[in-house]
Design a protein around this motif. Structure first.
Motif, PDB file in Angstrom:
ATOM      1  N   VAL A   1       0.869  -1.189   0.000  1.00 38.05           N
ATOM      2  CA  VAL A   1       0.000   0.000   0.000  1.00 38.05           C
ATOM      3  C   VAL A   1       0.899   1.230   0.000  1.00 38.05           C
ATOM      4  CG1 VAL A   1      -1.822   1.230   1.221  1.00 38.05           C
ATOM      5  CG2 VAL A   1      -1.782  -1.264   1.264  1.00 38.05           C
ATOM      6  N   ARG A   2       0.711   2.061  -1.011  1.00 37.53           N
ATOM      7  CA  ARG A   2       1.523   3.279  -1.181  1.00 37.53           C
ATOM      8  C   ARG A   2       0.889   4.478  -0.495  1.00 37.53           C
ATOM      9  NH1 ARG A   2       1.692   6.677  -4.377  1.00 37.53           N
ATOM     10  NH2 ARG A   2       3.616   7.749  -3.919  1.00 37.53           N
ATOM     11  N   ALA A   3      -0.423   4.585  -0.669  1.00 36.39           N
ATOM     12  CA  ALA A   3      -1.145   5.713  -0.076  1.00 36.39           C
ATOM     13  C   ALA A   3      -2.583   5.289   0.105  1.00 36.39           C
ATOM     14  CB  ALA A   3      -1.059   6.921  -0.998  1.00 36.39           C
ATOM     15  N   GLY A   4      -3.232   5.872   1.068  1.00 36.16           N
ATOM     16  CA  GLY A   4      -4.630   5.537   1.331  1.00 36.16           C
ATOM     17  C   GLY A   4      -4.743   4.327   2.237  1.00 36.16           C
ATOM     18  N   PHE A   5      -5.947   3.800   2.318  1.00 33.79           N
ATOM     19  CA  PHE A   5      -6.213   2.666   3.202  1.00 33.79           C
ATOM     20  C   PHE A   5      -6.941   1.559   2.445  1.00 33.79           C
ATOM     21  CE2 PHE A   5      -5.641   5.913   6.449  1.00 33.79           C
ATOM     22  CZ  PHE A   5      -4.891   5.213   7.374  1.00 33.79           C
ATOM     23  N   ALA A   6      -6.684   0.332   2.847  1.00 33.06           N
ATOM     24  CA  ALA A   6      -7.375  -0.808   2.247  1.00 33.06           C
ATOM     25  C   ALA A   6      -7.884  -1.709   3.366  1.00 33.06           C
ATOM     26  CB  ALA A   6      -6.417  -1.563   1.344  1.00 33.06           C
ATOM     27  N   ARG A   7      -8.984  -2.374   3.080  1.00 34.05           N
ATOM     28  CA  ARG A   7      -9.611  -3.234   4.085  1.00 34.05           C
ATOM     29  C   ARG A   7      -9.287  -4.697   3.786  1.00 34.05           C
ATOM     30  NH1 ARG A   7     -15.355  -3.068   6.260  1.00 34.05           N
ATOM     31  NH2 ARG A   7     -15.865  -1.448   4.771  1.00 34.05           N
ATOM     32  N   MET A   8      -8.822  -5.408   4.779  1.00 34.26           N
ATOM     33  CA  MET A   8      -8.611  -6.854   4.634  1.00 34.26           C
ATOM     34  C   MET A   8      -9.821  -7.550   5.216  1.00 34.26           C
ATOM     35  SD  MET A   8      -4.775  -7.750   5.747  1.00 34.26           S
ATOM     36  CE  MET A   8      -4.952  -9.509   5.785  1.00 34.26           C
ATOM     37  N   SER A   9     -10.413  -8.418   4.446  1.00 36.68           N
ATOM     38  CA  SER A   9     -11.626  -9.068   4.949  1.00 36.68           C
ATOM     39  C   SER A   9     -11.671 -10.517   4.506  1.00 36.68           C
ATOM     40  CB  SER A   9     -12.858  -8.321   4.442  1.00 36.68           C
ATOM     41  OG  SER A   9     -12.892  -8.373   3.034  1.00 36.68           O
ATOM     42  N   GLN A  10     -12.563 -11.249   5.140  1.00 38.28           N
ATOM     43  CA  GLN A  10     -12.736 -12.665   4.825  1.00 38.28           C
ATOM     44  C   GLN A  10     -14.232 -12.942   4.775  1.00 38.28           C
ATOM     45  OE1 GLN A  10     -10.724 -15.125   7.673  1.00 38.28           O
ATOM     46  NE2 GLN A  10      -9.608 -16.147   6.034  1.00 38.28           N
ATOM     47  N   ARG A  11     -14.647 -13.816   3.879  1.00 39.67           N
ATOM     48  CA  ARG A  11     -16.080 -14.142   3.796  1.00 39.67           C
ATOM     49  C   ARG A  11     -16.546 -14.731   5.115  1.00 39.67           C
ATOM     50  NH1 ARG A  11     -14.683 -16.548  -1.230  1.00 39.67           N
ATOM     51  NH2 ARG A  11     -14.828 -14.957  -2.834  1.00 39.67           N
ATOM     52  N   HIS A  12     -17.723 -14.283   5.533  1.00 37.78           N
ATOM     53  CA  HIS A  12     -18.269 -14.774   6.804  1.00 37.78           C
ATOM     54  C   HIS A  12     -19.777 -14.775   6.661  1.00 37.78           C
ATOM     55  CE1 HIS A  12     -18.126 -15.599  11.107  1.00 37.78           C
ATOM     56  NE2 HIS A  12     -19.124 -14.740  11.248  1.00 37.78           N
ATOM     57  N   GLY A  13     -20.386 -15.952   6.625  1.00 37.62           N
ATOM     58  CA  GLY A  13     -21.828 -16.040   6.402  1.00 37.62           C
ATOM     59  C   GLY A  13     -22.181 -15.437   5.054  1.00 37.62           C
ATOM     60  N   HIS A  14     -23.133 -14.492   5.067  1.00 42.10           N
ATOM     61  CA  HIS A  14     -23.507 -13.820   3.816  1.00 42.10           C
ATOM     62  C   HIS A  14     -22.753 -12.505   3.624  1.00 42.10           C
ATOM     63  CE1 HIS A  14     -26.601 -16.627   2.727  1.00 42.10           C
ATOM     64  NE2 HIS A  14     -27.057 -16.594   3.976  1.00 42.10           N
ATOM     65  N   GLY A  15     -21.853 -12.211   4.506  1.00 43.59           N
ATOM     66  CA  GLY A  15     -21.135 -10.935   4.407  1.00 43.59           C
ATOM     67  C   GLY A  15     -19.634 -11.130   4.423  1.00 43.59           C
TER      68      GLY A  15
END
Lengths: 274, 581
Positions: free
Chosen positions: B297-311
């Motif tokens: 990541v150079r600039a800004g923000f990113a979200r790390m996520s994992q599938r969980h149920g329907h979300g």
């Protein structure tokens, strides 16, 4: 150990050590037939003046006089220690003389109000945090008026929509005063949800006589009753959190003045004790 | 009788030019120099002519031999064009004392007391309500090197053994910091006497908008100059031999996700359900797909996520300098088979990433990384902690993040509070609502608090409406005069009251509603109104972290119960420390 727990332990140990030192010194003085009461008096008046200075720190936030939190910690522990010094100073007896009794009463009231404040500031905020809405104290009158207007509107709409006055009559009889007036002083000191439960139960009882359009409006009234009660609860807790400080401060200044007068008189009539 | 209102002229963008000495002859000469010579003046609107930009948004500065033009780490609001002479760009960090960074002098006890004593009783009273040229540059606010020269003695000795690049007449530098609202990445020294044109970023932005060639040129510079610096700062690549680093740089792919002016959609984004909001975020890497290398990541923000149920369940957010896909890349390197990603990475607002392909990692990176570091990194899904983030006292790079529950993480990510470097977080379980913080703020700022003790809540935590001094301060984007900007020395986002024209652009741009427009008064208490429209003159106000006062933010120091804290919400380590006090 977590930072707050560690701080509590350090401050407690220091306070106990300080109090034990002063007690030992007083006992030692008395054992050699010396007069410790002047010295404990100096320590006590010094502690009272230091405790009173915390309010001065609050009035001058631009000055780099450490943090208010550090001051409060010192205020709490020195305040607690001062109770022991006070006991040593009066010889653990009820003092005699009008001025001495007045000072003792003022000190005890200030100390007790401080303890009450300490308990309230630790126990009431979590209760406030559990409420769904956060309200700024100065805006409560405005929010109260908004809720009252919404309740009135809901009832008027119900009458217009259904042509029936059942809900309107119930509102005029039981809810109008609830929405229009602030709670009584007793509620502010000891808030309970008995009125809320009572009103909701009555509203539930009235539902069986309502038409479908009225039922819908009745649901909105349920929500408004709950919101108003939450608001009152929040106001009562915030009022207590602000109010105790007025009492505590109100007692501090007469205590400081009377203590200084007492010290001056004690020096005038020391009878060669010093 | 006391006047209730005083009519004055409403401040305009160019009331206070960037350089007060720009003459018509200077502008004429500039128009004969590239890149301005090739610019088509007809493409500029009548209200914003090319001449006007050069006259008001630029200044010509003389830099004697050895003087520092920009310092690494300073926040810059301008780019430079070399008009004559030569400058040296020092690519390696120099000692701060060498760079003339004296310890910050804050107001002493007596000055603070005197200031408080002199405070007018009415709120928002201004001594100089209308801008005057001589007041435009406030040195203590800008720490402006153009006005305060810092020289280096014995430059050859200082530069000995450091990598530097020479820039000649016609070359541009400093555009990266100016356009991305980030600190300068290198120090630039005059090599012999140099004549430079300094262009403030508002002017540079307007020039780029209307000149394709300049825009392309600056974009190319931006990509070329920032890449090596960023790679060098990445923990995995710090120890890499120079030859291998060059090979990595040559193969690294630039990617950009999301919208640079993301705040424009923040209200609409907030109305979406959490499930659809996360699905609508631009996908950088998807869980289950084959790993294609390492993402930085150079600039800004990113979200790390994992599938969980329907979300999708968020379990970390990555900011500048952090890596994604490390474990999978190492696994692929060791096994020789491409591993599948175990998590997804999505852009939050706007994010710039660098992608290092697996083949490059296999050939130029992993063979040069010690086995024990590879082993450590393999056990993580991402490197959570870098030099910029997660500076727990005993935490090493690559350590586990502090424990913050998922719901709090989701709240911070969805509200974009992770952008805040100095967010005002309040622990409502401890806050007695005494408002000592509000009173302290008012006492230190024109009798008017610069924040609202109110804001979004998650459980017993509240993020109040106080300027967060964001990593990416989008409030600065539209300011026509540059009145809102970063303090060069501290990085604090501040408003220069003298150059603020009260247009409300910053207040409208702030996605967190943390900037307030206030009506101002003269010293007798009369409200100032515009002479033409009779509307009140407004000024933007916000928290300045009490940078002029000793001891730090008055709000935090005034809290008796340790309930209020100014916190970097992009730093999971610090957040975890605070939550688990």
């Amino acid at each position: 150990m977590r930072p707050f727990a560690s701080r509590r332990l350090t401050n407690s140990v220091l306070t106990v050590a300080g109090v034990a030192g002063i007690t030992a010194w007083t006992v030692w003085q008395e054992n050699k037939l010396g007069r410790a009461d002047f010295h404990t008096g100096y320590v006590l008046i010094g502690a009272v003046l230091f405790l009173a200075c915390y309010n001065l720190r609050k009035k001058l936030p631009v000055l780099p006089w450490t943090t208010s939190s550090a001051w409060l910690q010192a205020h709490i522990y020195i305040g607690l220690a001062s109770a022991v010094v006070f006991g040593l100073h009066v010889g653990w007896k009820v003092p005699n003389g009008f001025l001495e009794i007045s000072i003792a009463v003022l000190y005890c009231l200030a100390f007790v109000s401080g303890i009450v404040g300490l308990i309230w500031t630790r126990t009431l905020p979590p209760q406030l945090a559990r409420l769904s809405e956060e309200i700024i104290f100065e805006r409560t009158a405005m929010i109260r008026a908004q809720l009252r207007d919404r309740a009135q509107r809901v009832v008027l709409e119900s009458v217009h929509a259904s042509g029936a006055t059942t809900l309107g009559e119930f509102y005029a009889e039981r809810l109008q005063e609830y929405f229009e007036r602030p709670r009584r002083l007793g509620y502010y000191l000891w808030p309970t949800n008995s009125l809320r439960r009572e009103l909701l139960a009555e509203l539930t009882a009235v539902r069986r006589y309502l038409s479908d359009p009225e039922q819908e409006k009745c649901e909105q009234l349920f929500a408004l009753v709950r919101r108003r009660d939450d608001l009152d609860f929040q106001v009562a807790l915030q009022w207590r959190l602000k109010g105790w400080l007025f009492v505590h401060l109100g007692l501090t200044y007469p205590l400081v003045l009377a203590s200084c007068l007492h010290g001056w008189l004690a020096h005038l009539f020391d009878g060669g004790a010093l | 009788m006391l006047d209730l209102e005083i009519a004055v002229n409403r401040p305009q963008r160019w009331d206070v030019p960037f350089g007060s000495d720009m003459r018509d002859e200077d502008v004429d000469r500039l128009l004969q120099v590239e890149p301005f010579r090739s610019m088509d003046a007809d493409r500029f609107p009548a209200a914003l002519p090319l001449r006007g930009i050069l006259q008001n948004d630029t200044r010509i500065t003389d830099h004697p031999d050895g003087s520092i033009v920009v310092r690494e780490g300073d926040y810059g609001h301008s780019a430079f064009l070399v008009l004559r002479g030569r400058v040296n760009v020092v690519l390696e960090g120099l000692d701060p004392e060498t760079l003339g960074r004296p310890p910050k002098a804050s107001q002493g006890l007596f000055r603070s007391l005197a200031k408080m004593w002199r405070n007018p009783s009415l709120p928002e009273v201004r001594k100089h309500p209308v801008a005057e040229n001589k007041l435009a540059v406030s040195r203590d606010q800008t720490g402006d090197l153009a006005n305060t020269r810092v020289f280096l003695q014995d430059v050859p000795r200082i530069l000995m053994g450091t990598r530097s690049v020479s820039l000649h007449s016609g070359e541009i530098f400093g555009e990266l910091a100016a356009l991305t609202r980030t600190p300068r990445t290198a120090t630039v020294l005059a090599d012999g006497d140099a004549l430079l044109l300094e262009i403030r970023w508002q002017g540079l932005r307007d020039l780029m908008r209307r000149t394709d060639a300049l825009r392309h040129h600056i974009e190319r510079l931006y990509r070329e100059n920032s890449l090596r610096v960023h790679l060098r700062e990445t923990p995995l690549l710090t120890q890499l031999p120079a030859e291998q680093l060059e090979a990595v740089a040559a193969e690294t792919v630039f990617e950009t996700y999301g919208n640079f002016e993301w705040q424009a959609n923040s209200e609409a984004d907030g109305e979406q359900s959490p499930t659809s909001a996360i699905v609508n975020e631009p996908l950088i890497a998807e869980e289950g797909l084959p790993s294609a290398g390492l993402i930085l990541v150079r600039a800004g923000f990113a979200r790390m996520s994992q599938r969980h149920g329907h979300g999708h369940k968020t379990f970390a957010y990555l900011g500048k300098g952090q890596m994604f896909g490390t474990a999978e890349a190492i696994e692929s390197y060791r096994s020789g088979n491409t591993a599948a990603l175990t998590t997804s990475l999505r852009a939050l607002g706007y994010v710039d990433v660098l992608r290092i392909p697996q083949s490059v990692l296999d050939k130029h990176v992993f063979p040069h990384v010690p086995d024990n570091l590879l082993e450590t990194l393999h056990d993580k899904r991402a490197v959570y902690c870098t030099h910029h983030h997660c500076d727990l006292p005993h935490e090493k790079i690559g350590g586990q993040p502090g424990s913050v529950d998922t719901a709090l993480l989701e709240f911070l990510v969805e509200s974009r509070f992770i952008n805040g470097q100095q967010a005002m977080a309040i622990d409502l379980d401890r806050c007695t609502r005494c408002d000592d913080c509000v009173r302290a703020c008012a006492a230190t700022h024109d009798n008017n608090p610069r924040f609202l003790r109110h804001g979004q809540r998650h459980g017993s935590y509240q993020v109040a409406h106080a300027c967060m001094h964001c990593v990416d301060p989008v409030c600065m984007i539209g300011c026509p005069t540059g009145a809102i900007g970063r303090d060069m020395a501290t990085g604090t986002v501040r408003i220069n009251d003298q150059t603020c024209i009260g247009c409300s652009t910053c207040a409208n741009s702030c996605p967190y509603d943390n900037i307030r427009m206030v009506e101002i008064r003269d010293s007798r208490g009369a409200i100032l109104v515009d002479d033409a429209t009779h509307q009140p003159i407004l000024k933007a106000t916000k928290c300045d972290l009490c940078v002029d006062h000793s001891g730090g933010p008055a709000c935090q120091r005034a809290c008796p119960h340790d309930a209020l804290v100014r916190l970097d919400l992009g730093n999971l380590g610090k957040l975890s420390q605070w939550v688990n006090r």
